[in-house]
Design a protein around this motif. Structure first.
Motif, PDB file in Angstrom:
ATOM      1  N   CYS A 183       0.845  -1.195   0.000  1.00  0.00           N
ATOM      2  CA  CYS A 183       0.000   0.000   0.000  1.00  0.00           C
ATOM      3  C   CYS A 183       0.876   1.239   0.000  1.00  0.00           C
ATOM      4  N   THR A 184       0.429   2.262  -0.729  1.00  0.00           N
ATOM      5  CA  THR A 184       1.208   3.503  -0.757  1.00  0.00           C
ATOM      6  C   THR A 184       0.530   4.610   0.027  1.00  0.00           C
ATOM      7  N   GLY A 185      -0.450   4.231   0.833  1.00  0.00           N
ATOM      8  CA  GLY A 185      -1.079   5.226   1.694  1.00  0.00           C
ATOM      9  C   GLY A 185      -2.529   5.477   1.330  1.00  0.00           C
ATOM     10  N   VAL A 186      -3.318   5.761   2.345  1.00  0.00           N
ATOM     11  CA  VAL A 186      -4.737   6.032   2.121  1.00  0.00           C
ATOM     12  C   VAL A 186      -5.065   7.456   2.530  1.00  0.00           C
ATOM     13  N   VAL A 187      -6.253   7.908   2.056  1.00  0.00           N
ATOM     14  CA  VAL A 187      -6.652   9.298   2.285  1.00  0.00           C
ATOM     15  C   VAL A 187      -7.453   9.403   3.576  1.00  0.00           C
ATOM     16  N   ASP A 188      -7.171  10.463   4.321  1.00  0.00           N
ATOM     17  CA  ASP A 188      -7.948  10.761   5.515  1.00  0.00           C
ATOM     18  C   ASP A 188      -9.214  11.484   5.085  1.00  0.00           C
ATOM     19  N   ARG A 189     -10.341  10.842   5.324  1.00  0.00           N
ATOM     20  CA  ARG A 189     -11.619  11.399   4.873  1.00  0.00           C
ATOM     21  C   ARG A 189     -11.834  12.818   5.414  1.00  0.00           C
ATOM     22  N   ARG A 190     -11.478  13.031   6.658  1.00  0.00           N
ATOM     23  CA  ARG A 190     -11.726  14.353   7.243  1.00  0.00           C
ATOM     24  C   ARG A 190     -10.898  15.431   6.545  1.00  0.00           C
ATOM     25  N   LYS A 191      -9.662  15.055   6.202  1.00  0.00           N
ATOM     26  CA  LYS A 191      -8.807  16.043   5.509  1.00  0.00           C
ATOM     27  C   LYS A 191      -9.383  16.348   4.131  1.00  0.00           C
ATOM     28  N   ALA A 192      -9.868  15.304   3.441  1.00  0.00           N
ATOM     29  CA  ALA A 192     -10.424  15.508   2.104  1.00  0.00           C
ATOM     30  C   ALA A 192     -11.688  16.364   2.174  1.00  0.00           C
TER      31      ALA A 192
ATOM     32  N   LEU B 109      -2.869  12.444   3.117  1.00  0.00           N
ATOM     33  CA  LEU B 109      -2.621  11.116   3.682  1.00  0.00           C
ATOM     34  C   LEU B 109      -3.133  11.032   5.122  1.00  0.00           C
ATOM     35  N   ALA B 110      -3.645   9.874   5.463  1.00  0.00           N
ATOM     36  CA  ALA B 110      -3.988   9.631   6.871  1.00  0.00           C
ATOM     37  C   ALA B 110      -2.707   9.745   7.702  1.00  0.00           C
ATOM     38  N   ASP B 111      -2.844  10.188   8.940  1.00  0.00           N
ATOM     39  CA  ASP B 111      -1.661  10.386   9.794  1.00  0.00           C
ATOM     40  C   ASP B 111      -0.825   9.108   9.900  1.00  0.00           C
ATOM     41  N   LYS B 112      -1.529   7.984  10.026  1.00  0.00           N
ATOM     42  CA  LYS B 112      -0.793   6.726  10.190  1.00  0.00           C
ATOM     43  C   LYS B 112       0.067   6.439   8.961  1.00  0.00           C
ATOM     44  N   CYS B 113      -0.388   6.921   7.794  1.00  0.00           N
ATOM     45  CA  CYS B 113       0.364   6.653   6.565  1.00  0.00           C
ATOM     46  C   CYS B 113       1.581   7.568   6.454  1.00  0.00           C
ATOM     47  N   VAL B 114       1.462   8.770   7.010  1.00  0.00           N
ATOM     48  CA  VAL B 114       2.583   9.704   6.943  1.00  0.00           C
ATOM     49  C   VAL B 114       3.821   9.082   7.589  1.00  0.00           C
ATOM     50  N   ARG B 115       3.581   8.359   8.713  1.00  0.00           N
ATOM     51  CA  ARG B 115       4.735   7.790   9.413  1.00  0.00           C
ATOM     52  C   ARG B 115       4.840   6.277   9.221  1.00  0.00           C
ATOM     53  N   CYS B 116       4.206   5.799   8.144  1.00  0.00           N
ATOM     54  CA  CYS B 116       4.133   4.339   7.946  1.00  0.00           C
ATOM     55  C   CYS B 116       5.514   3.722   7.729  1.00  0.00           C
ATOM     56  N   ARG B 117       5.812   2.687   8.505  1.00  0.00           N
ATOM     57  CA  ARG B 117       7.071   1.963   8.329  1.00  0.00           C
ATOM     58  C   ARG B 117       6.853   0.581   7.731  1.00  0.00           C
ATOM     59  N   PHE B 118       5.589   0.215   7.634  1.00  0.00           N
ATOM     60  CA  PHE B 118       5.275  -1.126   7.145  1.00  0.00           C
ATOM     61  C   PHE B 118       4.248  -1.079   6.015  1.00  0.00           C
ATOM     62  N   PRO B 119       4.612  -0.485   4.869  1.00  0.00           N
ATOM     63  CA  PRO B 119       3.629  -0.431   3.783  1.00  0.00           C
ATOM     64  C   PRO B 119       3.375  -1.811   3.181  1.00  0.00           C
ATOM     65  N   ASN B 120       4.334  -2.710   3.386  1.00  0.00           N
ATOM     66  CA  ASN B 120       4.178  -4.054   2.833  1.00  0.00           C
ATOM     67  C   ASN B 120       3.761  -5.023   3.939  1.00  0.00           C
TER      68      ASN B 120
ATOM     69  N   VAL C  45       9.541   1.712   1.309  1.00  0.00           N
ATOM     70  CA  VAL C  45       9.124   2.342   2.567  1.00  0.00           C
ATOM     71  C   VAL C  45       9.423   3.837   2.493  1.00  0.00           C
ATOM     72  N   TRP C  46       8.450   4.666   2.838  1.00  0.00           N
ATOM     73  CA  TRP C  46       8.685   6.107   2.791  1.00  0.00           C
ATOM     74  C   TRP C  46       8.664   6.749   4.175  1.00  0.00           C
ATOM     75  N   GLY C  47       8.045   6.079   5.112  1.00  0.00           N
ATOM     76  CA  GLY C  47       7.795   6.748   6.390  1.00  0.00           C
ATOM     77  C   GLY C  47       8.847   6.421   7.445  1.00  0.00           C
ATOM     78  N   ALA C  48       8.835   7.213   8.476  1.00  0.00           N
ATOM     79  CA  ALA C  48       9.680   6.955   9.639  1.00  0.00           C
ATOM     80  C   ALA C  48       8.897   7.483  10.819  1.00  0.00           C
ATOM     81  N   ASP C  49       9.153   6.925  11.961  1.00  0.00           N
ATOM     82  CA  ASP C  49       8.382   7.357  13.122  1.00  0.00           C
ATOM     83  C   ASP C  49       9.303   7.715  14.274  1.00  0.00           C
ATOM     84  N   GLU C  50       9.392   9.013  14.530  1.00  0.00           N
ATOM     85  CA  GLU C  50      10.249   9.477  15.630  1.00  0.00           C
ATOM     86  C   GLU C  50       9.411   9.853  16.845  1.00  0.00           C
ATOM     87  N   PHE C  51       8.115   9.636  16.737  1.00  0.00           N
ATOM     88  CA  PHE C  51       7.210   9.953  17.844  1.00  0.00           C
ATOM     89  C   PHE C  51       7.304  11.427  18.254  1.00  0.00           C
ATOM     90  N   ALA C  52       7.489  12.270  17.259  1.00  0.00           N
ATOM     91  CA  ALA C  52       7.580  13.710  17.551  1.00  0.00           C
ATOM     92  C   ALA C  52       6.292  14.212  18.174  1.00  0.00           C
TER      93      ALA C  52
END
Lengths: 327, 676, 344, 143
Positions: free
Chosen positions: A115-124, A161-172, A186-193
């Motif tokens: 998966c390359t990420g899904v859309v956040d309905r609220r943002k759309a 992108l949904a927030d979870k997708c922005v920091r996604c480390r497991f697209p596969n 993999v595009w995301g990283a999660d530093e828990f900022a």
């Protein structure tokens, strides 16, 4: 990119098998940016399946949601397999469900969907407004292309992108029997900022924040019910004997409920973000879960839902576990 | 019983003035009587006394009480007492709840008003819990009529003989090649001066020959599982490399060993020498030789001389067997006695006494071997012998130092080792006996001559011309570098005269104390024992259950529980044997009633509890849930100890420990959580 | 009745003028709206589409104490709401007001419910007509509309700078006068009518309910329910947020010795709703529960009270996290062949 | 924060070490503050972290969980599980805005009566500093 024709073909094959009871995936929704979880029982239904950036739901939730009817005397229980389509994040739920013995590995057929990420309905909705007609969404490079009421609109991927997708480390998917498309990078990283940022608040500030949030809660339990890890036959939260939490909705009971929920997911939350997505009153539920996820990682070097062989976090210990505050 | 409406009796104890002088008992009683479900509330001077207990019994019988609350001392003290009271009155003993208003209230709070308020709250919490108490069934299990004794020093030997004499099977497991323990190393015993070997050897032989005793020397317990009455132990019989059925104990092998006389003998505290194939000491039981696999050239290097192992060559019985392997033996027993003994304090940990540096600074145990008639010097206190054990001199000015490694926070041992005062007195006497001209000084902090005949003996030794100087030496060093001059300086302040002394001696004996075995951790892990602060095993109660452990069916004997002399050790061993015999002879034992249970309709089969349970008491089993087969947890009640860790791991609360269920703890929280 | 108006920038004054009333109006916490008692009149706004939580909670709170008790004592202390004070519900949408007229039928039937009735009687409803329906609004299919007056005492039209207030009942008239409103002119009436027409045109979704109440019972065992129920989460969103759902549970909540018996919102979507003490559950799966929700609204309720228990507010569609769309279900129910039911 | 505020502390003590330690404090007549109310459980591993949530809701200003020293658990491992659980629960409560000083844990053995007093003193001091925990109190406490 997932080719829906291939996805449907694979699903059709699986559904045609005698030892498969149902297949869980996604289908087109009835309005707006919605897609719907699809629970298919017959190969003829395979064409209903879709996979596009509206497919935010976690199909693994529906494996454990299934209630089994009593089996009439003289009949055998239906022990056929359940097939499930999973994105990378969803697959972590399958891993954790396996760790917790929700079912056996050979009881499920997992079709992995990179998966390359899904859309956040609220943002759309904020960007393009609402509509009563189903919206089509495609990903094109760093944009999402929408067809809304016959009109083509575009929006930047990063903002939608949904927030979870922005920091996604497991697209596969981490567990699967077959992938329906090639793995993606993999595009995301999660530093828990976000957790760090939240922690800058003092205890009274935090309490005030949550008091406001929890005061909204109507205790519909959608966050609990959608969670792929929450499938106890009787949840402590709604238990009557003993009554841990009262059903009355006030800020104390609501707070207790949310602490209980977050506690029970400590070391078990696989970060699919469904709890927050389903909340009808917009409580930032994952803020609690992410804190636990971060601390579990830092304190115990543990990450749930990535290793089928792992021991459940709170059912094991290390004699050298941290104890800096213990007197 | 449990279905009836709760009718609670509350009994508030004055405990003489222990409670009553701080807590306003009548006020607590009045408060209790206002609480829901409370039918009777009374006060009494001593609830634990017979009249106190009768009060409860009477009320149960005449007023139909079905719950009893005793507000008194700690439940750790009298819960069993009052449970029995309930039982005798025909009420299920688990309908008792105690409020600890003594140890955790009247004894720790000064303000009377506050203590009274707290006592009220504690009683209220007990009422809240009592309302939801349940009757529990005490189950009996059969006791396998046998005992496993770990360690074959005097404690283990005595305990084993007593049980065997009573007609029951005993397994004795001893780590070293021979039974006997530390006592076999001693020369004479204080204060009677019996020859240690003379009184011990017959018992050693008995333990080996007793028809009811299966002796396993050179063996160690590898694993223990099970529960009171039904233990299973796996014992590793280490390879001796000597076929004990063939060995006649003639000793030709040892004489022919290429390393004969070149390996320090553990039994002789390294003063004497042995071979690689050896008998620890002449009276060893069994009189079977053992090859030290670490020293034996054949076993450690794979090669022994050009012609191969001389011992095997010499043994006419053909008993030497280098192919021998460890053997694992599984046994079943109903009870276990732990008698693993002690280590003597390692004098190297007091470098100021220079034990590691000078051959004429020796420990008390080394002294025993030195003066033993069967020791390396034939009983002459010879110092400074050469490597072959030749030559040497007899000391003229002997010093004894008390409390080495005992009563000494700097080495972490705050306790008194209880035997040093007397063994040093005895040793001073022995020197006087062997060297009538010698000058003998004892440096002491205190002399504790508390046992039968001790004070008389101490007095006798002093009258024999042994000088007692009150002072704790700060240093022992050599007077000069001359290797021929053995003079040592003991630096000490005589605290009675406030004089700093630098006394000259040519022999210093250190009164080393007793310590827990260095490998005590293994035993703890094996038998689930706990330690007191001193590191010795902890008894279930320091006064009233001195031989019991917290684990049912496992008892303690001897110095593993704390330093003690031989008569005390024997007494405790007999106590442990008696405790084990109670179980064995009755053939039945009540197992823990407060165990966990699973409400299977709430169980999701995740197995968290299974993984958490330290006793392996829970397993996942198939359950037919209206035709669907699901996995659910099931508790083996005989294995469960009721710790409740499972309940805290369970997400849905499907598994709960009886008497400590969520629904029994939450009402206590509801009462005690409220700030007053 | 009367026609009134006030300048929208005088909103706070108008609301603040009512000293004898407890005024309830939509209030926001973040993006989430629900009715709250107005503490600061200047916080009242017309800038909303509809509240997330319907104003049914004003008549039927989420939690309500019935009586208090102490263990071991037989006397109880009943709790009856003190509703002597008049209440003004300000800015309620026509659909939510219409919902009161439906729920009322149940709460006054058989054993009249004093809690609901007292609150309902003491409340004056000032509706706010819709100018911007949301995509899932379908009130027009159920006899309502952006300017529906059912259940209201007055209806307000936000005309931009002016608010036109049409009073419908005496109570509405009294309040309007107490607010000191001035009379409206034809211009406002015309503008309101135009706005209503425009809003009607914006309602895209609909259902022809003809025949549904009669047909649903024949689909009782029909497998078509599973198309929806298979993805149902069994959560309470659709029912808690439904202005006509009115089920409650009664539970005891206790300290160690004291407690209260209270009633609280319940939902037929929770499995515990029909769970018997024996362990038997007549609605064991989400299929039966989904069927019950729809059938209750569209069949059982009209059978008893002659009115469909749905006002078309669209909340259950908007907030359902798994896109269970009541209009979709109703359409599919119309297509479903009743005879298929036997094959289930 | 009023001067009068005396925090109410709820302590869960394991039967074998900490409860015995508390008893020893009593036997030794070691005086400590009456603010602490003890609930006896068999093992610190029994203490469900949700008890804390409940205690705070009921009005406790602080909680203490105390068990045997690591390695000394009467049930071998219970305190190790407890250590993990409470470390996390403390973090969670902290995130919701509960002052971490309200959640305390200690290892007190049966022979550490003096330490028990120290632990109580410190727990009370921390709860005092954090102030009364009224915000989480059940809204329906006074019927």
């Amino acid at each position: 990119m997932v080719d829906e024709t291939i996805l449907r073909e694979k699903a059709r094959e699986v559904l045609a098998r005698d030892d498969v009871r149902r297949l869980i995936g996604w289908k087109r929704g009835t309005y707006g940016y919605e897609s719907a979880p699809a629970v298919l029982k017959d190969a003829s239904q395979a064409d209903e399946l879709i996979f596009d950036p509206t497919c935010v739901q976690n199909p693994a939730s529906f494996i454990t949601l299934e209630e089994k009817l009593p089996v009439p005397r003289g009949q055998d229980p239906d022990t056929r397999k359940v097939a499930v389509l999973v994105k990378g994040c969803d697959s972590r739920a399958v891993v954790q469900q396996l760790v917790e013995k929700a079912y056996t590995r050979d009881g499920v057929i997992v079709l992995g969907v990179p998966c390359t990420g899904v859309v956040d309905r609220r943002k759309a909705q904020k960007m393009f407004g609402d509509t009563s007609e189903p919206v089509m969404i495609k990903e094109e490079g760093d944009k999402f292309v929408f067809i809304i009421d016959g009109e083509t609109r575009e929006g930047p991927r990063a903002e939608l992108l949904a927030d979870k997708c922005v920091r996604c480390r497991f697209p596969n998917p981490l567990v699967y029997d077959e992938l329906v498309a090639d793995e993606v990078a993999v595009w995301g990283a999660d530093e828990f900022a976000d957790v760090d940022e939240f922690e800058k608040m003092s205890p009274p500030e935090k309490w005030k924040f949550w008091e406001e949030q929890f005061s909204k809660c109507i205790r519909c339990y959608s966050c609990r019910n959608v969670c792929p890890m929450c499938y106890c036959l009787e949840c402590v939260v709604t238990k009557q004997k003993p009554q841990w939490t009262r059903r009355s909705t006030d800020v104390s009971e609501n707070t207790a409920y949310h602490i209980q929920r977050a506690w029970h997911l400590s070391g078990r939350c696989i970060e699919c973000g469904e709890c927050e997505r389903v909340c009808p009153v917009d409580i930032p539920i994952t803020t609690l879960n992410r804190k636990m996820t971060r601390d579990v990682k830092e304190l115990f070097s543990y990450e749930p839902g990535v290793d089928v062989e792992a021991e459940p976090l709170l059912s094991c210990y290390n004699p050298q576990d941290p104890e800096e505050y213990i007197m | 019983m449990s279905s009836r409406r709760p009718k609670i009796g509350v009994y508030v104890c004055h405990c003489g003035i222990n409670i009553g002088s701080v807590v306003d008992v009548p006020a607590v009683v009045e408060y209790a009587s206002s609480l829901p479900g409370v039918a009777i509330a009374r006060e009494y001077t001593y609830m634990c006394s017979d009249p106190g207990q009768n009060l409860v019994k009477e009320d149960i019988k005449t007023s139909g009480l079905n719950r009893v609350i005793v507000a008194s001392c700690s439940p750790r003290m009298h819960e069993p007492t009052f449970r029995k009271t309930l039982k005798e009155a025909g009420l299920n003993p688990y309908f008792l709840e105690m409020a600890n208003i003594r140890e955790q209230c009247s004894w720790v709070h000064e303000d009377h008003a506050e203590a009274t308020e707290k006592a009220k709250k504690l009683v209220e919490a007990a009422v809240a819990k009592a309302l939801v108490l349940e009757a529990l069934e005490e189950k009996e299990v059969d006791v396998i009529p046998s005992c496993l004794v770990i360690g074959a020093g005097i404690a283990g030997i005595q305990a084993a003989l007593d049980i065997a004499d009573a007609g029951f099977k005993v397994y004795v497991v001893e780590k070293t090649p021979s039974v006997g323990g530390h006592m076999s190393q001693l020369d004479k015993t204080f204060p009677t001066l019996d020859c240690s070997a003379c009184i011990l050897t017959p018992k050693m032989v008995d333990v080996a020959n007793h028809p009811n005793i299966e002796l396993m020397t050179y063996s160690q317990v590898e694993a223990v599982e099970g529960y009171v009455g039904n233990f299973k132990a796996t014992i590793r019989k280490k390879a001796r490399y000597v076929d004990v059925s063939k060995c006649t104990g003639c000793g030709v092998c040892a004489e022919n060993c290429r390393l004969a006389g070149r390996i320090p003998s553990e039994f002789d505290e390294n003063i004497g020498m042995r071979s690689a194939i050896y008998l620890p000491f002449p009276q060893a039981v069994p009189a079977k030789y053992t090859i030290d696999p670490e020293r034996c050239l054949q076993l450690s290097k794979g090669k022994c001389g050009k012609e191969g192992p001389a011992c095997a060559e010499a043994c006419t019985a053909g008993a030497v067997n280098f192919e021998q392997e460890d053997e694992l033996v599984d046994i079943e027993c109903g009870t276990i006695i732990v008698a693993t003994g002690y280590d003597v304090f390692d004098a190297a940990r007091k470098p100021e006494y220079a034990w590691s540096d000078y051959a004429n600074v020796i420990t008390g145990l080394e002294f025993e071997r030195l003066v033993s008639a069967s020791g390396p010097t034939g009983g002459k206190p010879l110092l400074g012998r050469d490597k072959k054990g030749e030559g040497g001199y007899l000391p003229q000015k002997v010093a004894f130092i008390h409390c080495v490694g005992s009563r000494d926070k700097s080495v972490g041992n705050e306790y008194c080792s209880r035997v040093c005062c007397m063994y040093l007195a005895k040793q001073a006497h022995l020197i006087r006996d062997k060297l009538p001209e010698a000058d003998i000084t004892v440096y002491y902090m205190d002399v504790r001559a508390f046992g039968k005949g001790f004070e008389e003996f101490y007095d006798r030794v002093r009258r024999e011309g042994v000088r007692y100087v009150r002072g704790n030496p700060s240093e022992v060093f050599k007077k000069n570098a001359d290797p021929e001059d053995h003079t040592l300086i003991v630096k000490v302040e005589d605290t009675l005269t406030a004089q700093a002394l630098e006394a000259e001696h040519d022999m210093v004996v250190l009164g080393v104390g007793l310590e827990p075995r260095h490998d005590v951790r293994e035993i703890i892990d094996l038998f689930k024992l706990s330690q007191s602060t001193d590191g010795f095993f902890m008894e279930a109660h320091p006064k009233l259950r001195p031989v019991d452990t917290a684990s049912d069916g496992i008892f303690l004997a001897g110095c593993c529980q704390g330093p003690k002399d031989i008569p005390d050790t024997v007494a405790q061993a007999k106590g442990a044997a008696s405790s084990a015999l109670i179980l064995i002879a009755s053939g039945k034992v009540n197992v823990e009633a407060q165990v966990s249970f699973v409400t299977s309709s709430e169980c999701r089969g995740c197995g968290f509890c299974v993984e958490v349970c330290p006793f392996g008491a829970i397993e996942l089993v198939d359950e037919n849930r209206m035709g669907n087969i699901v996995k659910v947890a099931l508790v083996n009640e005989a294995l469960c100890k009721g710790c409740g860790s499972c309940a805290a791991a369970c997400l849905s609360g499907a598994i709960q420990p009886r008497s400590f269920k969520d629904e029994q703890i939450l009402p206590q929280i509801a009462v005690l959580g409220v700030r007053t | 009745m009367g026609d009134f108006k006030f300048a929208k920038d005088k909103l706070a004054e108008v609301v603040g003028a009512l000293k004898d009333y407890e005024v309830f109006a939509p209030a926001a916490v973040g993006d989430v709206l629900r009715f709250k008692e107005v503490e600061d009149a200047s916080s009242v706004s017309f800038d909303f589409k509809n509240t997330n939580v319907p104003p049914k909670e004003l008549m039927f709170p989420e939690t309500e104490t019935l009586f208090k008790f102490r263990v071991g004592k037989t006397d109880i202390e009943p709790a009856v709401p003190d509703e002597s004070k008049k209440r003004l519900v300000f800015g309620i949408r026509p659909c939510d007001a219409m919902a009161y007229t439906i729920v009322e039928k149940l709460y006054s039937w058989d054993y009249p419910d004093p809690y609901f009735e007292k609150r309902r009687e003491s409340s004056v409803l000032f509706g706010l007509a819709c100018s911007e329906p949301v995509p899932n609004c379908f009130c027009t299919s159920l006899g309502g509309g952006p300017g529906s007056e059912q259940g209201l005492d007055a209806l307000m039209f936000d005309l931009g700078e002016t608010v036109y207030v049409k009073t419908i009942t005496d109570a509405g008239d009294t309040v309007a006068k107490a607010m000191g409103l001035e009379a409206a002119a034809d211009a406002e009436k015309k503008a309101a009518a135009a706005q209503e027409k425009d809003a009607l045109g914006k309602i895209k979704r609909s259902i022809d309910t003809e025949g549904i109440p009669e047909k649903l019972p024949s689909l009782y065992d029909h497998p078509f329910w599973e198309q929806f129920s298979d993805r149902c989460l069994s959560c309470g969103i659709c029912t808690f947020l439904c202005p006509t759902c009115h089920c409650f549970d009664i539970q005891d909540e206790m300290e160690a010795f004291d407690g209260r018996r209270a009633r609280m919102w319940d939902t037929c979507m929770f499995p515990e709703y029909t769970l018997h003490t024996s362990g038997h559950n007549p609605r064991p799966t989400r299929k039966e529960r989904t069927r019950n929700r729809i059938s209750h609204k569209y069949s059982y309720f009209p059978e008893k009270f002659d009115v469909i228990a749905c006002v078309g507010c669209g909340r259950c569609i908007n907030y359902c996290p798994v896109n269970i769309d009541i209009l979709d279900i109703l359409e599919k129910s119309k297509q479903a062949e009743a005879k298929e039911a036997k094959t289930a | 924060m009023s001067e009068e505020y005396e925090p109410n502390i709820l302590a869960f003590l394991c039967n074998w070490c900490s409860y015995a330690g508390a008893d020893l404090a009593g036997t030794s007549r070691t005086h400590y503050l009456p603010n602490i109310k003890i609930i006896r459980v068999m093992c610190s591993g029994r203490v469900n972290p949700l008890f804390l949530v409940n205690a705070l809701q009921q009005g406790a200003d602080g909680v203490l969980i105390s068990g045997c020293h690591p390695g000394d658990c009467h049930y071998l491992e219970g305190n190790f599980y407890a250590r993990r659980r409470f470390m996390l629960m403390r973090k969670l409560l902290e995130h919701v805005g509960v002052d971490p000083g309200r959640v305390n844990m200690s290892w007190v053995s049966a022979s550490e009566g003096a330490k028990f007093k120290e632990v109580i003193d410190e727990t009370v001091a921390k709860a005092k500093e954090a102030g009364p925990m009224d915000q989480f109190r059940r809204r329906q406490l006074n019927w």
